[in-house]
Design a protein around this motif. Structure first.
Motif, short mmCIF file in Angstrom:
data_model
loop_
_atom_site.label_atom_id
_atom_site.label_comp_id
_atom_site.label_asym_id
_atom_site.label_seq_id
_atom_site.Cartn_x
_atom_site.Cartn_y
_atom_site.Cartn_z
N ARG A 126 0.58 -1.17 0.04
CA ARG A 126 0.09 -0.12 -0.18
C ARG A 126 0.95 1.33 -0.16
N LYS A 127 1.77 0.97 0.62
CA LYS A 127 2.87 2.46 0.71
C LYS A 127 3.39 2.55 -0.69
N VAL A 128 3.82 1.49 -1.48
CA VAL A 128 4.48 1.77 -2.79
C VAL A 128 3.64 2.29 -3.84
N PHE A 129 2.22 1.65 -3.67
CA PHE A 129 1.24 2.21 -4.58
C PHE A 129 0.67 3.60 -4.28
N GLU A 130 0.80 3.97 -2.90
CA GLU A 130 0.52 5.44 -2.94
C GLU A 130 1.73 6.20 -3.46
N ARG A 131 2.92 5.92 -3.13
CA ARG A 131 4.21 6.61 -3.92
C ARG A 131 3.78 6.59 -5.21
N LEU A 132 3.64 5.73 -6.05
CA LEU A 132 3.16 5.56 -7.28
C LEU A 132 2.15 6.00 -8.05
N ARG A 133 1.24 6.79 -7.08
CA ARG A 133 -0.11 7.24 -7.43
C ARG A 133 -1.03 6.14 -8.04
N LEU A 134 -0.96 5.24 -7.28
CA LEU A 134 -2.00 3.96 -7.61
C LEU A 134 -3.14 4.14 -6.56
N LYS A 135 -4.24 4.37 -6.92
CA LYS A 135 -5.34 4.58 -5.86
C LYS A 135 -5.59 3.21 -5.21
N SER A 136 -6.14 3.25 -3.77
CA SER A 136 -6.55 2.43 -2.93
C SER A 136 -7.15 1.22 -3.58
N GLY A 137 -8.10 1.42 -4.46
CA GLY A 137 -8.81 0.36 -5.05
C GLY A 137 -8.02 -0.34 -5.98
N VAL A 138 -7.18 0.14 -6.45
CA VAL A 138 -6.27 -0.66 -7.55
C VAL A 138 -5.68 -2.06 -7.04
N GLU A 139 -5.52 -2.14 -5.61
CA GLU A 139 -4.93 -3.44 -5.18
C GLU A 139 -5.82 -4.61 -5.40
#
Length: 307
Positions: A126-139
């Motif tokens: 979740r930290k790396v997704f936030e860093r790369l501007r991938l929204k929370s629902g993408v996971e």
């Protein structure tokens, strides 16, 4: 300190022709590169020059019809097939060119979490997704639900969380917007500054120059020059190989001078120096044998005329 060394690597493929006859097509010959801890080596060259094949050879993921000679060493030991399998995705991570490397049947968040070796995998993802501007629902999405840029950022995420000592990024930025490209390149620089060795395979020389320490120039399946990044300046007078100089001058921001002719196909390689048929300084001696790589002015070059 060198962590990965490729020496005299040659790769050929067995192919069937008419009448079920086999022929051997040589696609990489006498290729040499070295990755240093804490450095970024950018690998540049035209399509078909062997850049991606080098990455696949290091990772041990070439197809079964490939024949390999030469040596690949990691941390001072030869990379056997078993060792490649044990290091792949752990100490040596690939950011592949194709987004098809993502598992189509697994949510992308879980795929990234599988690359986390230490600590809380969910938090790291979740930290790396936030860093790369991938929204929370993408996971919770599957790969087919992602845009091309989102898929590439997901692949980048797996390398960031892996803790690998060597990262091989094969054309990692196509399809990304300029802001994300800049951030991705800064991530590679951060990896290197933290002691990781990074191989950046790219057509984008201009972007590579912003973060790389050295540039390896490939041509027709071999290395023709390895030079410090600062040599790519002015009109290329500090470069050693005629192809490197021509490639530099062909860029739009420089003289935009096209290189006459075309790169030879693997099944029709010239004798001797592979660049000789297009080289403005070639002599009959160049046709006798492919030159060996040699040290010259704090770099390496494969040309008998380089000074």
């Amino acid at each position: 300190m060198s962590i990965l060394e490729v020496e005299n690597l040659s790769i050929s493929f067995n192919q069937y022709t008419d009448g079920l006859k086999q022929k051997n097509v040589n696609v990489i010959s006498s290729l040499n590169v070295t990755l240093e801890e804490g450095e970024i080596l950018a690998v540049v060259g035209a399509s078909g020059s062997g850049k991606s094949l080098l990455a696949h050879a290091i990772l041990g993921i070439l197809p079964n019809n490939a024949n390999i000679s030469g040596t690949i060493s990691y941390d001072g030991e030869i990379l056997t097939a078993a060792r490649q399998a044990s290091l792949r995705g752990t100490e040596i991570a690939l950011i592949p060119q194709s987004v098809n490397y993502l598992d189509p049947l697994m949510r992308v968040g879980n795929q990234v979490r599988n690359s986390v070796k230490v600590g809380d995998a969910v938090a790291a993802q979740r930290k790396v997704f936030e860093r790369l501007r991938l929204k929370s629902g993408v996971e919770n999405m599957y790969p087919f639900q992602l845009s091309g840029g989102m898929a590439r950022r997901t692949l980048l995420s797996t390398a960031i969380v892996s803790g690998a000592k060597v990262i091989i990024a094969d054309e990692p930025t196509p399809g990304l917007d300029p802001v994300v490209i800049k951030e991705a390149l800064e991530n590679f620089r951060e990896f290197a500054d933290n002691g990781c060795a990074v191989m950046l395979i790219t057509h984008d020389i201009e972007s590579a120059l912003t973060i790389a320490d050295k540039i390896a120039v490939f041509y027709a399946g071999t290395t023709v020059e390895i030079a410090p990044v600062e040599n790519f300046n002015g009109d290329g007078e500090a470069l050693r190989h005629p192809y490197s100089k021509a490639l530099w001058r062909a860029l739009p921001q420089n003289e935009f001078i096209p290189i006459p002719g075309s790169q030879p196909r693997p099944n029709n390689l010239p004798s001797g120096c592979l660049f000789a048929p297009r080289c403005p300084i070639a002599t009959p001696e160049c046709e006798l044998a492919q030159p060996e790589m040699r040290e010259l002015r704090n770099g390496r070059v494969r040309c008998i005329h380089a000074t």
